[in-house]
Write a protein that holds these residues in place. Structure first.
Motif, PDB file in Angstrom:
ATOM      1  N   ALA A   1       0.810  -1.217   0.000  1.00 23.64           N
ATOM      2  CA  ALA A   1       0.000   0.000   0.000  1.00 23.64           C
ATOM      3  C   ALA A   1       0.849   1.274   0.000  1.00 23.64           C
ATOM      4  N   GLN A   2       2.044   1.200  -0.585  1.00 25.67           N
ATOM      5  CA  GLN A   2       2.857   2.385  -0.812  1.00 25.67           C
ATOM      6  C   GLN A   2       2.655   2.843  -2.250  1.00 25.67           C
ATOM      7  N   PHE A   3       2.971   4.109  -2.531  1.00 24.61           N
ATOM      8  CA  PHE A   3       2.745   4.620  -3.883  1.00 24.61           C
ATOM      9  C   PHE A   3       3.935   5.432  -4.343  1.00 24.61           C
ATOM     10  N   GLN A   4       3.993   5.625  -5.667  1.00 23.43           N
ATOM     11  CA  GLN A   4       5.018   6.467  -6.277  1.00 23.43           C
ATOM     12  C   GLN A   4       4.430   7.066  -7.551  1.00 23.43           C
ATOM     13  N   ILE A   5       4.650   8.373  -7.758  1.00 27.46           N
ATOM     14  CA  ILE A   5       4.292   9.004  -9.031  1.00 27.46           C
ATOM     15  C   ILE A   5       5.471   8.761  -9.967  1.00 27.46           C
ATOM     16  N   ILE A   6       5.379   7.719 -10.785  1.00 29.37           N
ATOM     17  CA  ILE A   6       6.570   7.261 -11.504  1.00 29.37           C
ATOM     18  C   ILE A   6       6.935   8.152 -12.682  1.00 29.37           C
ATOM     19  N   THR A   7       6.059   9.059 -13.087  1.00 28.92           N
ATOM     20  CA  THR A   7       6.393   9.970 -14.186  1.00 28.92           C
ATOM     21  C   THR A   7       6.815  11.349 -13.693  1.00 28.92           C
ATOM     22  N   ALA A   8       6.926  11.540 -12.367  1.00 30.45           N
ATOM     23  CA  ALA A   8       7.155  12.871 -11.810  1.00 30.45           C
ATOM     24  C   ALA A   8       8.470  13.478 -12.270  1.00 30.45           C
ATOM     25  N   GLN A   9       9.524  12.669 -12.454  1.00 28.90           N
ATOM     26  CA  GLN A   9      10.798  13.244 -12.835  1.00 28.90           C
ATOM     27  C   GLN A   9      10.865  13.613 -14.313  1.00 28.90           C
ATOM     28  N   TRP A  10       9.872  13.208 -15.097  1.00 27.24           N
ATOM     29  CA  TRP A  10       9.839  13.568 -16.512  1.00 27.24           C
ATOM     30  C   TRP A  10       8.777  14.618 -16.826  1.00 27.24           C
ATOM     31  N   PHE A  11       7.623  14.527 -16.143  1.00 22.98           N
ATOM     32  CA  PHE A  11       6.520  15.437 -16.435  1.00 22.98           C
ATOM     33  C   PHE A  11       6.078  16.139 -15.157  1.00 22.98           C
ATOM     34  N   SER A  12       6.017  17.470 -15.206  1.00 26.07           N
ATOM     35  CA  SER A  12       5.380  18.199 -14.111  1.00 26.07           C
ATOM     36  C   SER A  12       3.872  17.988 -14.199  1.00 26.07           C
ATOM     37  N   THR A  13       3.153  18.409 -13.175  1.00 26.47           N
ATOM     38  CA  THR A  13       1.689  18.262 -13.191  1.00 26.47           C
ATOM     39  C   THR A  13       1.088  19.009 -14.383  1.00 26.47           C
ATOM     40  N   ASP A  14       1.602  20.180 -14.686  1.00 26.96           N
ATOM     41  CA  ASP A  14       1.097  20.944 -15.834  1.00 26.96           C
ATOM     42  C   ASP A  14       1.444  20.247 -17.149  1.00 26.96           C
ATOM     43  N   ASP A  15       2.665  19.720 -17.253  1.00 26.01           N
ATOM     44  CA  ASP A  15       3.045  18.975 -18.464  1.00 26.01           C
ATOM     45  C   ASP A  15       2.129  17.773 -18.666  1.00 26.01           C
ATOM     46  N   TRP A  16       1.871  17.054 -17.569  1.00 23.42           N
ATOM     47  CA  TRP A  16       1.049  15.842 -17.640  1.00 23.42           C
ATOM     48  C   TRP A  16      -0.367  16.166 -18.088  1.00 23.42           C
ATOM     49  N   ALA A  17      -0.914  17.275 -17.621  1.00 22.43           N
ATOM     50  CA  ALA A  17      -2.286  17.649 -17.973  1.00 22.43           C
ATOM     51  C   ALA A  17      -2.431  17.897 -19.474  1.00 22.43           C
TER      52      ALA A  17
END
Length: 539
Positions: free
Chosen positions: A357-373
């Motif tokens: 039940a642990q998590f990781q945002i695995i795309t965080a180092q490539w895409f910012s939240t704005d980039d991802w949107a």
């Protein structure tokens, strides 16, 4: 002297001038696992599917496709069936013969009305009271719960009882037989002073579907086995995302905010006491080993799926400690199982939830939240293949390497874009990645006879505006080399096919240059220098 000897992927969130030496500004259709530039093979078309299909499945040599978002579960091998949700308004089971599917509704519904019974009733020491029920049985030998109980009669053993009113089963469940039962009472002798009456429904007869009457003259000593399906329940009609918990004989699926489980090795029986209710609406569910992982419009959950004792005690549910809503909009593979856990799309990026039940945002180092949107993450379709996470949205397709334990030669975090725009993707049980395109064809990834041309362009290589490279040395099997300036003009272009240094000519003075490679040949390294001696390493 700029030297690039280890080639990496793109990092969209980092400005070009801040990229590391090996990182790229463009990495498209390129394989970087070995730290060098290599070409993938083109895809191999292997099957034609239904026009406008939204989902598909590959079983053996059979390509199955549907215009609906269908989830398929493979069950215990010797059952010889697949289990589906999403094709119609209820779960189904399917058999294949010569790649032609035959569909049946999953489960066997219980009769809704009791049988009607009539007989000449008598009293006496050789008489007994009895009632009747009946069940439905399908072609797989799966039996329904019994009907309501008939009225009670008191008759002499062996005297005829006339049963009527046996209702035909509903269509679509592959029901072939009706099993008739009646009560019989015995004594339990535990060597005590008191005896306890035991009453069970014992089998009287098996009759074909369509026969609505039967005459029972069977002696009590000849009755068959006990009816043991009183607690059998068909799966919920709205069940979706059916999965198999490997090694347990248990199927699982979800409805609005509930997780449901079948009884072990009884795919037709989904007991009510196994149901689990979550406080949020369920968006996706996958199974990783024996863990059921659920994404919701609130928190993700991890449920221990193996039924080792009492249902609820053996299936604790643990939620991740912060809300991470799943924003997938309904594609069949908008969430997938990987060897590391469940991956799905959130507003912040792709989320990996692990078994603890642990998590990781695995795309965080490539895409910012704005980039991802900007990438339309609500339209994501995912697949996992040999250490790569393949992600397709309506805006972009990319591959991300995430497995450094199994594939020791990989470049951790190498992100590259790809040309493919599949409607759906699956990884077969033999480990092949298949893609279904809008052209109604299924392709096998990296299996064609020709190589796919790649594009790789480096970060900015600074020369300060005071000088320019004059020579280059590239170890390659043959590639088109370009030297790019910060402007739209091209500084230099040449097809290189060996490791021999070459002169670049007069290039002018720019603050920086970028190198680019285009083609199908491997590239091991490039040296840029101010004289031939520097790129030739003194040789």
């Amino acid at each position: 002297m700029p030297t690039i000897s280890n080639f990496g992927g793109i990092v969209p969130r980092v400005p070009w001038h801040l990229l590391r030496e090996e990182q790229a500004t463009v990495a498209h259709d390129v394989k970087l696992r070995n730290g060098k530039i290599e070409a993938w093979r083109e895809r191999l078309p292997i099957a034609m599917v239904t026009q406008d299909a939204k989902s598909f499945y590959y079983k053996g040599c059979c390509a199955l496709s549907w215009k609906e978002c269908v989830t398929v579960a493979e069950y215990v091998t010797d059952y010889g069936r697949l289990f589906l949700t999403g094709r119609v308004d209820r779960p189904e089971t399917m058999t294949l013969k010569d790649c032609t599917p035959t569909y049946y509704y999953l489960g066997v519904p219980a009769p809704t009305a009791p049988p009607t019974v009539a007989a000449t009733q008598t009293d006496g020491r050789d008489c007994s009271a009895r009632s009747y029920v009946y069940t439905y049985v399908n072609i797989f030998g799966e039996e329904s719960a019994p009907s309501p109980v008939s009225v009670q009669l008191t008759v002499k053993d062996g005297e005829p009882v006339y049963i009527s009113g046996i209702l035909p089963p509903p269509d679509g469940y592959a029901t072939t037989e009706v099993w008739l039962y009646r009560t019989a009472t015995a004594f339990r002798d535990d060597r005590t002073k008191e005896q306890e009456f035991i009453t069970d429904f014992l089998k009287v007869a098996e009759i074909p579907v369509g026969q609505s009457t039967y005459t029972d003259t069977l002696l009590e000593k000849l009755l068959g086995p006990v009816c043991n399906t009183r607690e059998v329940r068909v799966p919920p009609q709205a069940l979706r995302q059916i999965r198999y918990i490997r090694g347990t004989g248990v199927l699982t699926g979800v409805t609005n905010n509930e997780v449901h489980f079948s009884s072990p090795y009884q795919p037709h029986n989904w007991p009510a006491e196994y149901d689990m209710t979550l406080p949020y609406n369920i968006v996706n569910m996958v199974v990783v080993n024996s863990y059921v992982m659920v994404s919701t419009d609130g928190y993700p959950y991890v449920i221990e799926g193996a039924p080792n004792c009492e249902p609820r005690k053996c299936r604790p549910a643990n939620d991740v400690d912060i809300p991470l809503p799943d924003i997938g909009c309904g594609y069949v593979n908008s969430a997938i199982a990987t060897p590391f856990g469940m991956v799905y799309s959130s507003k912040d990026g792709l989320v990996l939830v692990t078994a603890n039940a642990q998590f990781q945002i695995i795309t965080a180092q490539w895409f910012s939240t704005d980039d991802w949107a900007k990438l339309r993450p609500d339209t994501v379709r995912l697949a996992y293949w040999r250490g790569y996470l393949i992600c397709v949205t309506d805006m972009v397709s990319f591959m991300l390497e995430i497995d450094g334990d199994t594939y020791k030669d990989f470049q951790l975090g190498a992100l590259v874009t790809i040309s493919d725009k599949p409607v759906d993707m699956i990884t077969t049980t033999t480990g092949e990645l298949l893609m279904m395109d809008a052209d109604s064809l299924v392709y096998q990834w990296n299996a064609g006879s020709t190589l796919r041309p790649y594009i790789w362009e480096s970060r900015e290589l600074s020369f300060g505006g005071e000088s320019a490279p004059t020579t280059a040395k590239i170890r390659t099997q043959g590639t088109l080399f370009k030297l790019l300036t910060p402007y739209s003009d091209l500084a230099y272009e040449r097809f290189v096919y060996d490791e021999k240094p070459f002169r670049l000519g007069r290039l002018g003075r720019h603050l920086n240059y970028r190198v680019g490679f285009y083609g199908t040949g491997n590239v091991d390294f490039i040296d840029l220098g101010m004289m031939e001696l520097t790129v030739n390493r003194g040789q």
